[in-house]
Write a protein that holds these residues in place. Structure first.
Motif, PDB file in Angstrom:
ATOM      1  N   SER A 205     128.893  37.367   0.513  1.00  0.00           N
ATOM      2  CA  SER A 205     129.543  36.440  -0.414  1.00  0.00           C
ATOM      3  C   SER A 205     129.891  37.112  -1.728  1.00  0.00           C
ATOM      4  O   SER A 205     130.908  36.795  -2.347  1.00  0.00           O
ATOM      5  N   LEU A 206     129.063  38.054  -2.186  1.00  0.00           N
ATOM      6  CA  LEU A 206     129.375  38.789  -3.403  1.00  0.00           C
ATOM      7  C   LEU A 206     130.655  39.619  -3.255  1.00  0.00           C
ATOM      8  O   LEU A 206     131.351  39.877  -4.236  1.00  0.00           O
ATOM      9  N   LEU A 207     130.957  40.014  -2.039  1.00  0.00           N
ATOM     10  CA  LEU A 207     132.162  40.793  -1.768  1.00  0.00           C
ATOM     11  C   LEU A 207     133.335  39.916  -1.350  1.00  0.00           C
ATOM     12  O   LEU A 207     134.365  40.428  -0.917  1.00  0.00           O
ATOM     13  N   GLY A 208     133.174  38.590  -1.447  1.00  0.00           N
ATOM     14  CA  GLY A 208     134.275  37.690  -1.118  1.00  0.00           C
ATOM     15  C   GLY A 208     134.435  37.405   0.354  1.00  0.00           C
ATOM     16  O   GLY A 208     135.483  36.901   0.777  1.00  0.00           O
ATOM     17  N   GLY A 209     133.412  37.693   1.158  1.00  0.00           N
ATOM     18  CA  GLY A 209     133.513  37.484   2.599  1.00  0.00           C
ATOM     19  C   GLY A 209     132.685  36.314   3.082  1.00  0.00           C
ATOM     20  O   GLY A 209     132.116  35.552   2.293  1.00  0.00           O
TER      21      GLY A 209
ATOM     22  N   GLY B 278     121.909  34.531  24.191  1.00  0.00           N
ATOM     23  CA  GLY B 278     121.672  35.382  23.043  1.00  0.00           C
ATOM     24  C   GLY B 278     122.023  34.786  21.689  1.00  0.00           C
ATOM     25  O   GLY B 278     122.144  33.583  21.503  1.00  0.00           O
ATOM     26  N   TRP B 279     122.194  35.702  20.737  1.00  0.00           N
ATOM     27  CA  TRP B 279     122.440  35.362  19.340  1.00  0.00           C
ATOM     28  C   TRP B 279     123.643  36.151  18.847  1.00  0.00           C
ATOM     29  O   TRP B 279     123.832  37.314  19.220  1.00  0.00           O
ATOM     30  N   VAL B 280     124.469  35.542  18.007  1.00  0.00           N
ATOM     31  CA  VAL B 280     125.704  36.165  17.538  1.00  0.00           C
ATOM     32  C   VAL B 280     125.722  36.158  16.011  1.00  0.00           C
ATOM     33  O   VAL B 280     125.478  35.126  15.382  1.00  0.00           O
ATOM     34  N   VAL B 281     126.001  37.321  15.421  1.00  0.00           N
ATOM     35  CA  VAL B 281     126.192  37.444  13.975  1.00  0.00           C
ATOM     36  C   VAL B 281     127.592  38.003  13.743  1.00  0.00           C
ATOM     37  O   VAL B 281     127.953  39.035  14.314  1.00  0.00           O
ATOM     38  N   GLU B 282     128.374  37.321  12.922  1.00  0.00           N
ATOM     39  CA  GLU B 282     129.739  37.761  12.624  1.00  0.00           C
ATOM     40  C   GLU B 282     129.950  37.747  11.122  1.00  0.00           C
ATOM     41  O   GLU B 282     129.527  36.802  10.436  1.00  0.00           O
ATOM     42  N   ALA B 283     130.608  38.794  10.627  1.00  0.00           N
ATOM     43  CA  ALA B 283     130.920  38.882   9.200  1.00  0.00           C
ATOM     44  C   ALA B 283     132.360  39.330   9.018  1.00  0.00           C
ATOM     45  O   ALA B 283     132.851  40.187   9.755  1.00  0.00           O
ATOM     46  N   ARG B 284     133.014  38.730   8.027  1.00  0.00           N
ATOM     47  CA  ARG B 284     134.385  39.103   7.660  1.00  0.00           C
ATOM     48  C   ARG B 284     134.396  39.387   6.168  1.00  0.00           C
ATOM     49  O   ARG B 284     134.006  38.533   5.365  1.00  0.00           O
ATOM     50  N   VAL B 285     134.832  40.608   5.811  1.00  0.00           N
ATOM     51  CA  VAL B 285     134.806  41.035   4.412  1.00  0.00           C
ATOM     52  C   VAL B 285     136.164  41.641   4.042  1.00  0.00           C
ATOM     53  O   VAL B 285     136.710  42.448   4.814  1.00  0.00           O
ATOM     54  N   PRO B 286     136.721  41.267   2.877  1.00  0.00           N
ATOM     55  CA  PRO B 286     137.965  41.917   2.438  1.00  0.00           C
ATOM     56  C   PRO B 286     137.778  43.416   2.301  1.00  0.00           C
ATOM     57  O   PRO B 286     136.755  43.876   1.797  1.00  0.00           O
ATOM     58  N   THR B 287     138.736  44.185   2.751  1.00  0.00           N
ATOM     59  CA  THR B 287     138.611  45.637   2.711  1.00  0.00           C
ATOM     60  C   THR B 287     138.586  46.182   1.279  1.00  0.00           C
ATOM     61  O   THR B 287     138.105  47.284   1.046  1.00  0.00           O
TER      62      THR B 287
ATOM     63  N   GLY C 191     136.855  44.887  -1.115  1.00  0.00           N
ATOM     64  CA  GLY C 191     135.524  44.714  -1.673  1.00  0.00           C
ATOM     65  C   GLY C 191     135.468  43.819  -2.880  1.00  0.00           C
ATOM     66  O   GLY C 191     134.522  43.892  -3.662  1.00  0.00           O
ATOM     67  N   VAL C 192     136.462  42.950  -3.063  1.00  0.00           N
ATOM     68  CA  VAL C 192     136.437  42.008  -4.181  1.00  0.00           C
ATOM     69  C   VAL C 192     136.800  40.640  -3.671  1.00  0.00           C
ATOM     70  O   VAL C 192     137.373  40.480  -2.579  1.00  0.00           O
ATOM     71  N   ARG C 193     136.463  39.617  -4.456  1.00  0.00           N
ATOM     72  CA  ARG C 193     136.799  38.254  -4.087  1.00  0.00           C
ATOM     73  C   ARG C 193     138.303  38.089  -4.103  1.00  0.00           C
ATOM     74  O   ARG C 193     138.970  38.569  -5.015  1.00  0.00           O
ATOM     75  N   PRO C 194     138.877  37.334  -3.099  1.00  0.00           N
ATOM     76  CA  PRO C 194     140.309  37.153  -3.096  1.00  0.00           C
ATOM     77  C   PRO C 194     140.747  36.287  -4.277  1.00  0.00           C
ATOM     78  O   PRO C 194     139.992  35.501  -4.797  1.00  0.00           O
TER      79      PRO C 194
END
Length: 381
Positions: free
Chosen positions: A352-356, A367-376, A378-381
């Protein structure tokens, strides 16, 4: 003892008490149904309509017991005392519906959600009601003691639950602050690198500026680009917290290091890693975040998944967004966790600090699923 009482008196209310919820109205319906059923079936109740109306009226204090705990206790106990006193004054006998035991829920709410002053106020309300009806309802102190013990139980339960909740909240806050501190350290290295490049270019521009003005102009262009990038990264740095003395700064792992998590042999499940896109070109803070997420998720799958045979890590880097998914094939998880573990809290805070965004939960089949989406960037949009 005085200091302990002063500490309790000054205790604030619990943070963010929820207002009326759907389950509160279900509880009201259950209480009303129980009161009607008990009133119709019991033959020892003389003032049947009045006692049923009393319980039903008081039941409507339940939905607001968390946001106005002392007021709801005062209303419930006050209305009950007035009605009972009226019945006795008219020569009637009060039997009391068992459905009225829900008043204990109101007492629980005062100690669970209220402030120290409200807790003392609730004790005062109960003491006043008991004192006013003592001669009418009891013949000795011994008869009163069991009822006082029952009234004490919800208070003890509420204090215990509140202490556990406060402890967990503090633990979660420590995890969030630690993650922000780590991110600040990593961003410190990145910003320092850009500032160093700006200083070197400025020094070079001063040296060659007198003999080659075009070289000085080129140096200024580089300084401008580096400065703009540094300012962008500083927006993230300002949002991250850093505590304690400056430790030795170590080079953080990046997205390219996710491949090192692959494992084909060993005591745990097989770990397969695939990546697509410009992994090495990611912003350092983004690469570090993706590596931490992948590492934490693989570790969790190895330790906590039920008989997993394979853990798959897929990293996809698009021009604007980097996406990582970690999936294990352990046995199906019956329900999603009500409260996330500290590892997930830390990962979510960093993303969240990186805007993702980050999601974690049971897979569709296993099973278990972890997914993350982060702007390349590295800042909030």
């Amino acid at each position: 003892m005085r200091r302990a009482l002063q500490s309790v008196w000054a205790a604030p209310r619990a943070a963010h008490p929820p207002g009326p919820l759907a389950r509160d109205w279900v509880l009201v319906a259950v209480v009303i149904g129980a009161a009607l059923l008990e009133g119709l079936l019991r033959s020892d109740i003389e003032q049947r309509p009045l006692e049923i109306v009393l319980v039903v009226a008081i039941a409507f204090t339940l939905p607001w017991r968390r946001v106005h705990p002392l007021a709801m206790v005062a209303v419930a106990m006050g209305v009950k005392s007035v009605v009972v006193a009226g019945i006795v004054a008219s020569g009637g006998t009060v039997v009391g519906l068992t459905a009225g035991v829900f008043v204990l829920v109101l007492l629980y709410a005062v100690f669970r959600w209220g402030s120290g002053r409200e807790a003392f106020g609730a004790v005062g309300v109960v003491a006043l009601v008991v004192a006013l009806g003592f001669r009418r309802d009891y013949t000795s102190i011994a008869e009163l003691l069991p009822e006082l013990a029952i009234l004490t139980l919800p208070a003890l339960a509420a204090v215990t639950v509140r202490a556990l909740s406060t402890s967990r909240t503090r633990d979660l806050e420590r995890v969030r602050l630690a993650e922000r501190e780590q991110l600040a350290r990593e961003l410190h290295d990145t910003v320092a690198h850009h500032v160093s490049a700006m200083v070197v270019r400025a020094q070079a521009g001063r040296v060659v500026g007198a003999t080659d003005p075009s070289a000085a102009i080129d140096a200024l262009a580089v300084i401008e680009a580096e400065g703009a990038r540094t300012l962008t990264e500083m927006r993230v740095l300002v949002g991250a917290l850093r505590q304690g003395d400056d430790p030795a700064l170590l080079a953080p792992k990046g997205a390219g290091d996710i491949a090192s998590l692959a494992r084909a042999t060993g005591t745990g499940p097989t770990v397969e890693v695939s990546s697509t896109g410009d992994v090495d070109g990611l912003h350092p803070s983004v690469g570090a975040a993706l590596y931490r997420i992948a590492q934490e998720s693989v570790t969790n799958a190895t330790r906590h998944a039920v008989r997993p045979r394979r853990v798959r890590v897929d990293l996809v880097v698009d021009p604007d967004v980097a996406h990582v998914a970690i999936v294990d094939d352990g046995e199906p998880v019956a329900v999603e966790r009500d409260r996330p573990g500290y590892g997930i809290v830390g990962m979510t805070e960093r993303v969240s600090l990186l805007g993702g965004t980050l999601t974690a939960g049971p897979g569709v089949q296993r099973g278990w699923v972890v997914e993350a989406r982060v702007p390349t960037t590295g800042v909030r949009p």
